[in-house]
Design an enzyme around this catalytic site. Structure first.
Site, PDB file in Angstrom:
ATOM      1  N   HIS A 155      -0.505  -1.208  -3.264  1.00 11.34           N
ATOM      2  CA  HIS A 155      -1.017  -1.060  -1.898  1.00 11.34           C
ATOM      3  C   HIS A 155      -1.987   0.114  -1.781  1.00 11.34           C
ATOM      4  O   HIS A 155      -2.808   0.154  -0.867  1.00 11.34           O
ATOM      5  CB  HIS A 155       0.130  -0.953  -0.885  1.00 11.34           C
ATOM      6  CG  HIS A 155       0.801   0.376  -0.834  1.00 11.34           C
ATOM      7  ND1 HIS A 155       1.982   0.650  -1.481  1.00 11.34           N
ATOM      8  CD2 HIS A 155       0.464   1.524  -0.185  1.00 11.34           C
ATOM      9  CE1 HIS A 155       2.349   1.897  -1.236  1.00 11.34           C
ATOM     10  NE2 HIS A 155       1.439   2.457  -0.450  1.00 11.34           N
ATOM     11  N   ASP A 213       4.701  -4.312  -5.965  1.00 11.74           N
ATOM     12  CA  ASP A 213       3.800  -3.249  -5.525  1.00 11.74           C
ATOM     13  C   ASP A 213       3.545  -2.285  -6.689  1.00 11.74           C
ATOM     14  O   ASP A 213       4.107  -1.186  -6.756  1.00 11.74           O
ATOM     15  CB  ASP A 213       4.420  -2.517  -4.331  1.00 11.74           C
ATOM     16  CG  ASP A 213       3.433  -1.599  -3.620  1.00 11.74           C
ATOM     17  OD1 ASP A 213       2.243  -1.607  -4.000  1.00 11.74           O
ATOM     18  OD2 ASP A 213       3.854  -0.886  -2.696  1.00 11.74           O
ATOM     19  N   SER A 311       2.989   7.722  -1.659  1.00 15.35           N
ATOM     20  CA  SER A 311       2.832   6.358  -2.156  1.00 15.35           C
ATOM     21  C   SER A 311       2.218   6.352  -3.542  1.00 15.35           C
ATOM     22  O   SER A 311       1.257   7.067  -3.817  1.00 15.35           O
ATOM     23  CB  SER A 311       1.951   5.547  -1.211  1.00 15.35           C
ATOM     24  OG  SER A 311       2.628   5.234  -0.027  1.00 15.35           O
TER      25      SER A 311
END
Length: 366
Positions: A155, A213, A311
């Site tokens: 992402h 992901d 992230s």
């Protein structure tokens, strides 16, 4: 001999298992880094117990305080790293495209985290983006797994508002040009900003939703490896690729409990949360998600978890690999409820071990 057995009472018979499948980081009674291992794999403590000589009360107290817990192991102790029996540690299979000089150091996005040392996490990567105004923006994290590749979340590479410009390696404090350990300690060299050659995301990213992901960034040139820039180890053995630990270490520059990006690299110790329990907690906080075996949950206690800016960063722990204690990455920061440590809610991570084949298929020689 009877008194030593009493020290370990309640631990009973231990299962016959390999150390790679049964170990966890811990702190010894003297405050040194250690591994929680089956009793017979800790040379100094095991030799004392096997000895016919009566140990001193101080040694007995040390053994008592060393007792720790491992799944399926009923006699486990927190063993000093130098005393772990390394002869039974699994060597990684021959994977020539992954470095073997990984996961070593010379020394919670992390809400309620603690600052790391300058040389503590030399594999950390900072992904830097250009916005619509061509201004540089610090975005996701990542981990150096090869002199030419950084592992991150898919992402992070799919943001249409930001364009990945380069990867920064060797960073610790983003507001200082030179980072030093204390006033008189060793200083790191300058950071390395390396342009991006290409990015690779998993072909099944977000299918099903929030799954797969994981992504790779191929750098335009090789990273120069030194004490402040080194690759992280990946779970390359069969045991490690399927392993789940009870506790992990998260590092990142993400948003802190003060709702601002941290300038200094932080770390937090996070307990793993069962996926079913994690789904229930998420639903109670307005995030309905069906987790797969390729995902794990961690955090949600003492207001520690991952947050915006973490992230793509690594979640890992210490294990024995290549016959030495190494830091191994088991997770990639993926998604979570945006509380940034203000509530006890775990976050979701991609399990790296279940994507080893995909990683190896997409890495090319420098």
């Amino acid at each position: 001999m009877k008194r030593i057995i009493l020290v370990l009472i309640g631990l009973g018979h231990y299962a016959s298992v390999g150390i790679c499948a049964q170990s966890a980081p811990c702190t010894t009674p003297t405050g040194h880094p250690g591994l929680c291992v089956p009793l017979e794999h800790c040379r100094n403590i095991y030799s004392i117990i096997q000895s016919k000589q009566r140990p001193s009360q101080g040694i007995l107290n040390y053994i008592r305080r060393s007792v720790c817990r491992l799944p399926e192991v009923r006699k486990a102790v927190c063993c000093q790293l130098t005393e772990v029996d390394q002869t039974i540690a699994s060597l990684a299979p021959d994977k020539p495209l992954l470095p073997t000089n990984c996961g070593t150091t010379t020394a919670d996005r992390v809400a309620y985290g603690k600052e790391t040392g300058v040389f503590e996490c030399p594999w950390m990567a900072l992904l830097r983006f250009r916005d619509f105004n061509q201004e540089l923006v610090d975005g996701c994290g990542g981990s150096l797994i090869h002199e030419r590749y950084v592992l991150t979340a898919a992402h992070c590479l799919h943001d249409r508002k930001l364009i990945l410009d380069h990867v920064r390696l060797g960073e610790h404090n983003k507001v200082t040009d030179i980072d030093c350990e204390g006033v008189d300690g060793d200083c790191a060299g300058p950071v390395q900003d390396i342009r991006v050659e290409t990015t690779i995301t998993h072909p099944m990213y977000n299918n099903p939703k929030f799954r797969n992901d994981i992504g790779l960034v191929r750098l335009a040139s090789n990273a120069r490896l030194d004490d402040q820039i080194k690759p992280i180890c990946l779970p390359v053995t069969k045991e490690y690729s399927n392993m789940l630990h009870s506790k992990y270490i998260l590092t990142g520059w993400g948003t802190t409990e003060n709702n601002s990006l941290s300038n200094v690299l932080l770390k937090a110790y996070l307990p793993r949360v069962d996926n079913e329990q994690c789904e229930h907690i998420m639903r109670n906080n307005s995030l309905t998600i069906a987790l797969g075996e390729q995902q794990l949950c961690a955090g949600g206690s003492d207001r520690k978890d991952s947050c915006r800016g973490d992230s793509g960063g690594p979640l890992g722990t210490v294990g024995l690999l290549y016959n030495e204690p190494r830091f191994i990455q088991f997770g990639i920061v993926s998604i979570g409820v945006n509380t940034c440590g203000l509530k006890n809610i775990p976050s979701i991570y991609t399990r790296v071990g279940l994507y080893m084949d995909w990683i190896l298929e997409n890495i090319k020689p420098s």
